[in-house]
Design an enzyme around this catalytic site. Structure first.
Site, PDB file in Angstrom:
ATOM      1  CB  CYS A 111      -0.948  -0.004   1.204  1.00 20.89           C
ATOM      2  SG  CYS A 111      -0.161   0.408   2.790  1.00 20.89           S
ATOM      3  CB  CYS A 168       2.696  22.972  -7.761  1.00 19.46           C
ATOM      4  SG  CYS A 168       2.589  21.273  -8.373  1.00 19.46           S
ATOM      5  CB  CYS A 172       1.500  -2.388   6.623  1.00 19.58           C
ATOM      6  SG  CYS A 172       0.746  -0.853   6.036  1.00 19.58           S
TER       7      CYS A 172
END
Length: 342
Positions: free
Chosen positions: A169, A184, A243
């Site tokens: 995952c 950005c 996990c």
């Protein structure tokens, strides 16, 4: 042999899809979370491919700076500050009126997403922050839903197809492939980077929606278009049995309300406080360098840093907590926070 020139005839002539695969695509429901650079490209691709249903989820509105790389939007959308999900829906319906399109203008939190994912066949990442991506990752694992992760920045992009029970995952992946907290807004982006990521996402979407699961790419892909670099990494060994999201005893931590990012409007101060789910030693020095490089006004002391962006002042503390001054709108505050720290 002559083939009828139907709407999807060229796609059906592609043997791995064919008429049978096209029928499957027409039955399917894809959810795209985030209708910006990645989301507008993938939604247009799927609408043109004839997907049965699209659900578009985004909390933001169109701005002029979006038009350089985000398909579907026009200057009038930016002037009107039209919600991205609604603007995209309007354009997509002009492209293919047979696709059922639902636009949701809201923060993609756990309660909202859990109400829509059960009817979906695919979850596609178009977001700009890892708070939402980790939530999508846990939902994908809980509902056994394929999730197409994608991210881009500058000339660098990455893509990975997460198939519950088969691949690692997102949590497993990022433990071995850490990312920097750039955005950005601090380092910019060129449009071909977006197109490259969505080419990967779009191809994987068509494989999944047409029933070609055996063809799904199992490797993590990254590239730098400016530096002419391309990497494809096998990921089998990255899957961890311990996990908390995809292991042997998953608890889906990001679906726990106690671990959500806490957003609170401070009474009488025109300020929103944001407290991340996981607090710790926040890398202020590294982020300050990025802000200064981007031309932002930065000040502070050993305990906190203040940065001015687009007329708003944000104050960050070493534990990751932030005060966003100049707004009392939680969604606006989240947007500013994520634009600064990724």
């Amino acid at each position: 042999m002559a083939y009828p020139a139907g709407r999807y005839s060229r796609q059906e002539l592609f043997k791995p899809i064919g008429p049978a695969g096209q029928k499957e695509i027409r039955k399917k429901h894809a959810i795209i979370v985030g209708v910006g650079a990645l989301g507008t490209h993938t939604s247009e691709l799927l609408a043109r491919a004839g997907v049965g249903k699209l659900t578009l989820i985004d909390r933001d509105y169109v701005e002029m700076s979006n038009l350089q790389r985000q398909h579907l939007f026009i200057e009038e959308d930016a002037r009107k500050k039209w919600p991205k999900a609604e603007a995209a829906k309007e354009k997509l319906q002009l492209i293919n009126k047979d696709v059922q399109i639902s636009a949701i203008v809201a923060q993609a939190d756990a309660s909202l997403l859990e109400n829509v994912v059960e009817s979906a066949d695919l979850l596609i990442d178009g977001t700009d922050n890892f708070e939402t991506r980790f939530l999508m990752n846990d939902l994908a694992q809980k509902y056994r839903l394929p999730y197409l992760f994608g991210s881009c920045l500058g000339s660098f992009g990455m893509a990975f197809s997460i198939i519950p029970g088969v691949t690692p995952c997102l949590q497993c992946l990022l433990k071995k492939i850490p990312l920097q907290g750039q955005t950005c807004d601090t380092v910019g982006i060129i449009a071909p980077t977006v197109q490259m990521v969505t080419a990967h996402q779009g191809a994987e979407a068509l494989k999944i929606l047409s029933g070609n699961m055996n063809a799904v790419r199992k490797t993590y892909v990254s590239f730098d278009l400016w530096e002419n670099e391309y990497l494809s990494l096998k990921t089998d060994a990255l899957k961890e049995s311990s996990c908390r999201s995809c292991g042997e005893r998953p608890v889906y931590p990001f679906l726990d309300p106690e671990l959500e990012m806490k957003v609170a409007v401070l009474c009488g101060r025109d300020t929103v406080q944001i407290r991340p789910a996981e607090q710790g030693d926040f890398p202020l020095e590294q982020i300050v360098r990025q802000w200064r490089s981007a031309g932002y006004e930065v000040g502070g002391n050993p305990f906190l840093v203040s940065v001015r962006k687009d007329g708003t002042r944000a104050v960050f503390f070493r534990d990751g907590r932030a005060l966003i001054h100049g707004t009392s709108d939680p969604d606006t505050a989240r947007k500013i926070y994520h634009s600064l720290v990724g």
